[in-house]
Scaffold this motif. Structure first.
Motif, PDB file in Angstrom:
ATOM      1  N   LEU A  11     -26.514   2.840  -7.623  1.00 49.06           N
ATOM      2  CA  LEU A  11     -27.346   2.971  -8.814  1.00 49.06           C
ATOM      3  C   LEU A  11     -28.566   3.847  -8.545  1.00 49.06           C
ATOM      4  CD1 LEU A  11     -27.249  -0.677 -10.251  1.00 49.06           C
ATOM      5  CD2 LEU A  11     -26.362   1.389 -11.357  1.00 49.06           C
ATOM      6  N   HIS A  12     -29.171   3.719  -7.363  1.00 47.81           N
ATOM      7  CA  HIS A  12     -30.326   4.556  -7.015  1.00 47.81           C
ATOM      8  C   HIS A  12     -29.927   6.033  -6.985  1.00 47.81           C
ATOM      9  CE1 HIS A  12     -33.772   1.968  -6.200  1.00 47.81           C
ATOM     10  NE2 HIS A  12     -32.935   1.053  -5.699  1.00 47.81           N
ATOM     11  N   ARG A  13     -28.765   6.298  -6.436  1.00 51.61           N
ATOM     12  CA  ARG A  13     -28.297   7.693  -6.402  1.00 51.61           C
ATOM     13  C   ARG A  13     -28.071   8.227  -7.810  1.00 51.61           C
ATOM     14  NH1 ARG A  13     -23.887   6.668  -1.586  1.00 51.61           N
ATOM     15  NH2 ARG A  13     -25.377   6.720   0.165  1.00 51.61           N
ATOM     16  N   ALA A  14     -27.475   7.373  -8.666  1.00 54.84           N
ATOM     17  CA  ALA A  14     -27.226   7.805 -10.043  1.00 54.84           C
ATOM     18  C   ALA A  14     -28.529   8.033 -10.792  1.00 54.84           C
ATOM     19  CB  ALA A  14     -26.366   6.777 -10.778  1.00 54.84           C
ATOM     20  N   ALA A  15     -29.536   7.135 -10.546  1.00 56.87           N
ATOM     21  CA  ALA A  15     -30.822   7.266 -11.230  1.00 56.87           C
ATOM     22  C   ALA A  15     -31.566   8.512 -10.793  1.00 56.87           C
ATOM     23  CB  ALA A  15     -31.672   6.015 -10.967  1.00 56.87           C
ATOM     24  N   ALA A  16     -31.335   8.953  -9.571  1.00 56.49           N
ATOM     25  CA  ALA A  16     -31.985  10.175  -9.089  1.00 56.49           C
ATOM     26  C   ALA A  16     -31.523  11.390  -9.888  1.00 56.49           C
ATOM     27  CB  ALA A  16     -31.690  10.366  -7.600  1.00 56.49           C
ATOM     28  N   ASP A  17     -30.272  11.330 -10.338  1.00 52.95           N
ATOM     29  CA  ASP A  17     -29.723  12.445 -11.123  1.00 52.95           C
ATOM     30  C   ASP A  17     -29.932  12.262 -12.619  1.00 52.95           C
ATOM     31  OD1 ASP A  17     -28.802  13.584  -8.763  1.00 52.95           O
ATOM     32  OD2 ASP A  17     -26.885  12.502  -8.875  1.00 52.95           O
ATOM     33  N   ASP A  18     -30.081  11.021 -13.076  1.00 52.56           N
ATOM     34  CA  ASP A  18     -30.201  10.732 -14.509  1.00 52.56           C
ATOM     35  C   ASP A  18     -31.445   9.875 -14.751  1.00 52.56           C
ATOM     36  OD1 ASP A  18     -29.988  10.113 -17.160  1.00 52.56           O
ATOM     37  OD2 ASP A  18     -27.921   9.358 -17.052  1.00 52.56           O
ATOM     38  N   PRO A  19     -32.552  10.477 -15.182  1.00 56.09           N
ATOM     39  CA  PRO A  19     -33.813   9.726 -15.382  1.00 56.09           C
ATOM     40  C   PRO A  19     -33.679   8.556 -16.359  1.00 56.09           C
ATOM     41  CG  PRO A  19     -34.199  12.089 -15.444  1.00 56.09           C
ATOM     42  CD  PRO A  19     -32.712  11.903 -15.458  1.00 56.09           C
ATOM     43  N   THR A  20     -32.731   8.597 -17.285  1.00 56.40           N
ATOM     44  CA  THR A  20     -32.592   7.509 -18.258  1.00 56.40           C
ATOM     45  C   THR A  20     -32.130   6.209 -17.609  1.00 56.40           C
ATOM     46  OG1 THR A  20     -30.293   8.129 -18.756  1.00 56.40           O
ATOM     47  CG2 THR A  20     -32.028   9.163 -20.079  1.00 56.40           C
ATOM     48  N   LEU A  21     -31.619   6.283 -16.379  1.00 56.03           N
ATOM     49  CA  LEU A  21     -31.149   5.071 -15.691  1.00 56.03           C
ATOM     50  C   LEU A  21     -32.244   4.365 -14.893  1.00 56.03           C
ATOM     51  CD1 LEU A  21     -27.692   6.293 -14.292  1.00 56.03           C
ATOM     52  CD2 LEU A  21     -28.106   4.829 -16.282  1.00 56.03           C
ATOM     53  N   ARG A  22     -33.400   5.037 -14.776  1.00 52.90           N
ATOM     54  CA  ARG A  22     -34.444   4.476 -13.919  1.00 52.90           C
ATOM     55  C   ARG A  22     -35.011   3.171 -14.484  1.00 52.90           C
ATOM     56  NH1 ARG A  22     -37.474  10.238 -12.656  1.00 52.90           N
ATOM     57  NH2 ARG A  22     -35.732  11.135 -11.426  1.00 52.90           N
ATOM     58  N   GLU A  23     -35.281   3.165 -15.791  1.00 55.75           N
ATOM     59  CA  GLU A  23     -35.855   1.943 -16.386  1.00 55.75           C
ATOM     60  C   GLU A  23     -34.875   0.764 -16.299  1.00 55.75           C
ATOM     61  OE1 GLU A  23     -37.783   0.323 -20.596  1.00 55.75           O
ATOM     62  OE2 GLU A  23     -37.497   2.483 -20.269  1.00 55.75           O
ATOM     63  N   PRO A  24     -33.582   0.936 -16.649  1.00 52.63           N
ATOM     64  CA  PRO A  24     -32.645  -0.182 -16.465  1.00 52.63           C
ATOM     65  C   PRO A  24     -32.542  -0.637 -15.003  1.00 52.63           C
ATOM     66  CG  PRO A  24     -31.690   1.480 -17.904  1.00 52.63           C
ATOM     67  CD  PRO A  24     -32.955   2.070 -17.351  1.00 52.63           C
ATOM     68  N   LEU A  25     -32.624   0.346 -14.076  1.00 55.65           N
ATOM     69  CA  LEU A  25     -32.556  -0.011 -12.664  1.00 55.65           C
ATOM     70  C   LEU A  25     -33.757  -0.858 -12.257  1.00 55.65           C
ATOM     71  CD1 LEU A  25     -31.221   0.227  -9.902  1.00 55.65           C
ATOM     72  CD2 LEU A  25     -32.429   2.399  -9.568  1.00 55.65           C
ATOM     73  N   GLN A  26     -34.936  -0.516 -12.772  1.00 50.93           N
ATOM     74  CA  GLN A  26     -36.127  -1.318 -12.463  1.00 50.93           C
ATOM     75  C   GLN A  26     -35.989  -2.738 -12.990  1.00 50.93           C
ATOM     76  OE1 GLN A  26     -39.311   0.983 -14.166  1.00 50.93           O
ATOM     77  NE2 GLN A  26     -39.365   2.467 -12.451  1.00 50.93           N
ATOM     78  N   ARG A  27     -35.388  -2.879 -14.208  1.00 48.19           N
ATOM     79  CA  ARG A  27     -35.188  -4.228 -14.756  1.00 48.19           C
ATOM     80  C   ARG A  27     -34.213  -5.027 -13.881  1.00 48.19           C
ATOM     81  NH1 ARG A  27     -35.105  -1.492 -19.852  1.00 48.19           N
ATOM     82  NH2 ARG A  27     -32.810  -1.644 -19.910  1.00 48.19           N
ATOM     83  N   VAL A  28     -33.161  -4.360 -13.393  1.00 50.33           N
ATOM     84  CA  VAL A  28     -32.197  -5.034 -12.514  1.00 50.33           C
ATOM     85  C   VAL A  28     -32.883  -5.517 -11.233  1.00 50.33           C
ATOM     86  CG1 VAL A  28     -30.152  -4.688 -11.069  1.00 50.33           C
ATOM     87  CG2 VAL A  28     -30.178  -3.835 -13.417  1.00 50.33           C
ATOM     88  N   GLU A  29     -33.694  -4.621 -10.636  1.00 52.03           N
ATOM     89  CA  GLU A  29     -34.371  -4.996  -9.385  1.00 52.03           C
ATOM     90  C   GLU A  29     -35.375  -6.119  -9.604  1.00 52.03           C
ATOM     91  OE1 GLU A  29     -35.831  -1.168  -8.157  1.00 52.03           O
ATOM     92  OE2 GLU A  29     -34.258  -1.027  -6.615  1.00 52.03           O
ATOM     93  N   ALA A  30     -36.069  -6.093 -10.769  1.00 52.59           N
ATOM     94  CA  ALA A  30     -37.010  -7.177 -11.075  1.00 52.59           C
ATOM     95  C   ALA A  30     -36.272  -8.506 -11.237  1.00 52.59           C
ATOM     96  CB  ALA A  30     -37.798  -6.838 -12.343  1.00 52.59           C
ATOM     97  N   GLY A  31     -35.110  -8.441 -11.898  1.00 48.71           N
ATOM     98  CA  GLY A  31     -34.311  -9.657 -12.050  1.00 48.71           C
ATOM     99  C   GLY A  31     -33.826 -10.196 -10.718  1.00 48.71           C
ATOM    100  N   LEU A  32     -33.427  -9.282  -9.819  1.00 49.18           N
ATOM    101  CA  LEU A  32     -32.982  -9.713  -8.491  1.00 49.18           C
ATOM    102  C   LEU A  32     -34.120 -10.351  -7.701  1.00 49.18           C
ATOM    103  CD1 LEU A  32     -30.707  -6.714  -7.411  1.00 49.18           C
ATOM    104  CD2 LEU A  32     -29.980  -9.064  -7.852  1.00 49.18           C
ATOM    105  N   GLN A  33     -35.309  -9.761  -7.799  1.00 46.96           N
ATOM    106  CA  GLN A  33     -36.462 -10.326  -7.099  1.00 46.96           C
ATOM    107  C   GLN A  33     -36.779 -11.717  -7.619  1.00 46.96           C
ATOM    108  OE1 GLN A  33     -37.912  -9.275  -4.489  1.00 46.96           O
ATOM    109  NE2 GLN A  33     -39.574 -10.763  -4.405  1.00 46.96           N
ATOM    110  N   GLN A  34     -36.699 -11.881  -8.948  1.00 48.50           N
ATOM    111  CA  GLN A  34     -36.946 -13.195  -9.542  1.00 48.50           C
ATOM    112  C   GLN A  34     -35.901 -14.206  -9.068  1.00 48.50           C
ATOM    113  OE1 GLN A  34     -37.128 -13.067 -13.800  1.00 48.50           O
ATOM    114  NE2 GLN A  34     -37.958 -15.137 -14.007  1.00 48.50           N
ATOM    115  N   ALA A  35     -34.639 -13.755  -8.976  1.00 48.50           N
ATOM    116  CA  ALA A  35     -33.576 -14.645  -8.505  1.00 48.50           C
ATOM    117  C   ALA A  35     -33.806 -15.047  -7.049  1.00 48.50           C
ATOM    118  CB  ALA A  35     -32.220 -13.960  -8.657  1.00 48.50           C
ATOM    119  N   ARG A  36     -34.285 -14.088  -6.223  1.00 44.82           N
ATOM    120  CA  ARG A  36     -34.578 -14.404  -4.821  1.00 44.82           C
ATOM    121  C   ARG A  36     -35.682 -15.445  -4.717  1.00 44.82           C
ATOM    122  NH1 ARG A  36     -34.428  -8.621  -4.095  1.00 44.82           N
ATOM    123  NH2 ARG A  36     -32.419  -7.967  -3.183  1.00 44.82           N
ATOM    124  N   LEU A  37     -36.742 -15.285  -5.525  1.00 46.64           N
ATOM    125  CA  LEU A  37     -37.840 -16.257  -5.500  1.00 46.64           C
ATOM    126  C   LEU A  37     -37.357 -17.637  -5.927  1.00 46.64           C
ATOM    127  CD1 LEU A  37     -40.721 -14.089  -7.017  1.00 46.64           C
ATOM    128  CD2 LEU A  37     -40.494 -14.863  -4.636  1.00 46.64           C
TER     129      LEU A  37
END
Length: 489
Positions: A11-37
């Motif tokens: 996903l990080h590689r895809a977001a590097a090529d497509d800026p529209t994927l960056r915001e969804p990727l940030q939401r995914v990472e935030a959700g993962l961090q919340q799940a870890r906590l």
């Protein structure tokens, strides 16, 4: 490789090529961090729950096992009473083992080095048979455990997981097998290149179940009709093996390391302590413990051999007694009201002359953080409950240099000619039946088996008859276990 990590990398590689994927990727990472906590919070909550439950369960067991230890050494008890005490003690030990197993198996942060701990394989099998034979009988099953002559007594493997695996498979087999003989056959094959390594072969025969039933049985945790995940396969895999389905049986090959008896300390073989050797100072011992039954256990255990003992029910009392009595050693419970054992130890060690007093921490917790906490407070040593008499006296010898008087055991037993070598010459099926009958304390069955060999081995039959009628089943099982294992106990 971690599939989730691979997905995020992609996903990080895809977001590097497509800026529209960056915001969804940030939401995914935030959700993962919340799940870890959330997972970390759940882990800590589980750890606190297990610590408290372990303490609450082990504390009454401390009294049961402790006082049964004292009663086992009481020569005024009748043989039948001693047998009853032995049953109570053994049952308490089994319960303690199960509690320890639950704690070990529930901890995700368990030290992997524990997977190589030594354990008594023959005792584990005896305990399983003792725990399950009545359940099997109620279901119309006869539980028969066969131990191969080459089965080693001491092994190095993950004992708690092995016990859990056997309990899971045998417990479910008792539920779902048809009436008949439920058999567990254990053999051991030594490694051709390294005699210290071996393969433990386990065969579980389940009457009345077809191959399809057995395959479903292995896939499930609850029985042939339950399609849940296979905890049994997970346990077998963690032990380095796999459950295989055969014709009417399950087979498991597990790698184990062989431990020679000479490499194991055996404090149980030390002669009972009856007093203190002459020419020593009067040792002052303080027992600080808020639970009356646990306090009385240690007080009685120590006073009966000649120590000068006083007691405190909380940390404040312990401090007061220490100030005017100056004991040589304090057994300090860590969890006490008002002033805790940790706080009392800190105050004592920081006081003038406090470092001269040995403080041994007592706790009913099963977790590894406690020794470090106790030592940080100034404790000189650490003992877990339930306390063992040999360990208590060994700690006093280690820290104070105490010398003991031991019971004179030079007098011969009433049956000196009966040894494991004598029994080893008898038929193995008969030995297995005798062992099972003694584990179950079935006097009628034992006497019936003894009668079968009276004409061929009259001296052995007479010796076994005398032991059985004296309810000395523990001695017989020690001999049969050793004879079945093909070596001395």
């Amino acid at each position: 490789m971690d599939p989730l990590h691979d997905e995020l990398t992609a996903l990080h590689r895809a977001a590097a090529d497509d800026p529209t994927l960056r915001e969804p990727l940030q939401r995914v990472e935030a959700g993962l961090q919340q799940a870890r906590l959330a997972a970390e919070t759940a882990r800590r909550t589980r750890g606190a729950f297990l610590a408290n439950m372990s303490h609450e369960l082990r504390t009454p067991l401390n009294a049961i096992l402790g006082f049964s230890q004292l009663l086992r050494q009481d020569r005024k008890l009748a043989p039948e009473q001693l047998t009853h005490v032995e049953i109570i003690h053994r049952s308490g030990e089994q319960l303690l083992t199960l509690i320890n197993d639950v704690v070990e198996l529930s901890r995700q942060d368990v030290d992997e080095s524990r997977a190589g701990a030594n354990f008594d394989l023959l005792q584990l099998v005896d305990d399983l048979e003792d725990m399950l034979y009545l359940r099997a009988e109620r279901r119309g099953l006869r539980l028969r455990v066969v131990r191969d002559p080459g089965l080693p007594r001491h092994c190095r493997a993950d004992g708690p997981k092995l016990r859990q695996l056997f309990l899971l498979l045998l417990g479910n087999a008792i539920k779902f097998a048809r009436p008949g003989e439920l058999g567990l056959h254990l053999t051991c094959e030594l490694d051709a290149h390294d005699p210290r390594r071996a393969t433990l072969r386990c065969q579980l025969r389940l009457p009345g179940l077809e191959r399809a039933d057995l395959e479903a049985f292995v896939r499930s945790t609850g029985g042939p009709r339950d399609a849940g995940p296979s905890l049994a396969q997970e346990l077998a895999g963690a032990l380095g093996g796999e459950i295989e389905v055969g014709a009417g049986e399950l087979r498991i090959d597990l790698p184990v390391a062989i431990v020679a008896p000479a490499d194991l300390p055996d404090p149980a073989r030390e002669r009972p302590i009856v007093g203190l050797a002459p020419g020593q100072p009067s040792y002052r011992i303080l027992v600080a413990e808020d639970r009356w039954q646990s306090r009385q256990l240690l007080v009685h255990m120590l006073a009966r051999v000649g120590f000068d003992v006083r007691e405190a029910s909380n940390g404040a009392e312990a401090l007061e007694i220490w100030q005017h009595w100056r004991p040589h050693l304090i057994w300090m419970d860590m969890r006490m009201p008002e002033v805790t054992g940790l706080e009392a130890t800190l105050r004592i060690k920081r006081s003038p002359g406090g470092k001269e007093t040995v403080v041994i921490a007592l706790t009913a917790s099963a977790f590894e953080e406690d020794p470090a906490t106790a030592r940080a407070a100034g404790c000189d040593d650490f003992v877990r409950k339930p306390i063992r008499m040999p360990e208590v006296f060994a700690k006093l010898r280690e820290h104070l240099g105490v010398v003991y008087r031991h019971e004179d055991t030079t007098t011969t037993a009433a049956t000196p000619s009966l040894t494991d070598t004598t029994l080893a010459g008898l038929p193995r099926p008969w030995l297995g039946a005798l062992h099972s009958a003694c584990v179950q304390a079935d006097l009628d069955e034992i006497l019936g088996l003894v009668a079968q060999i009276r004409s061929d081995a009259p001296d052995t039959a007479a010796a076994l008859d005398e032991l059985a009628r004296s309810f000395n089943f523990e001695h017989i099982t020690s001999l049969t276990r050793s004879a079945l294992a093909g070596g001395p106990a």
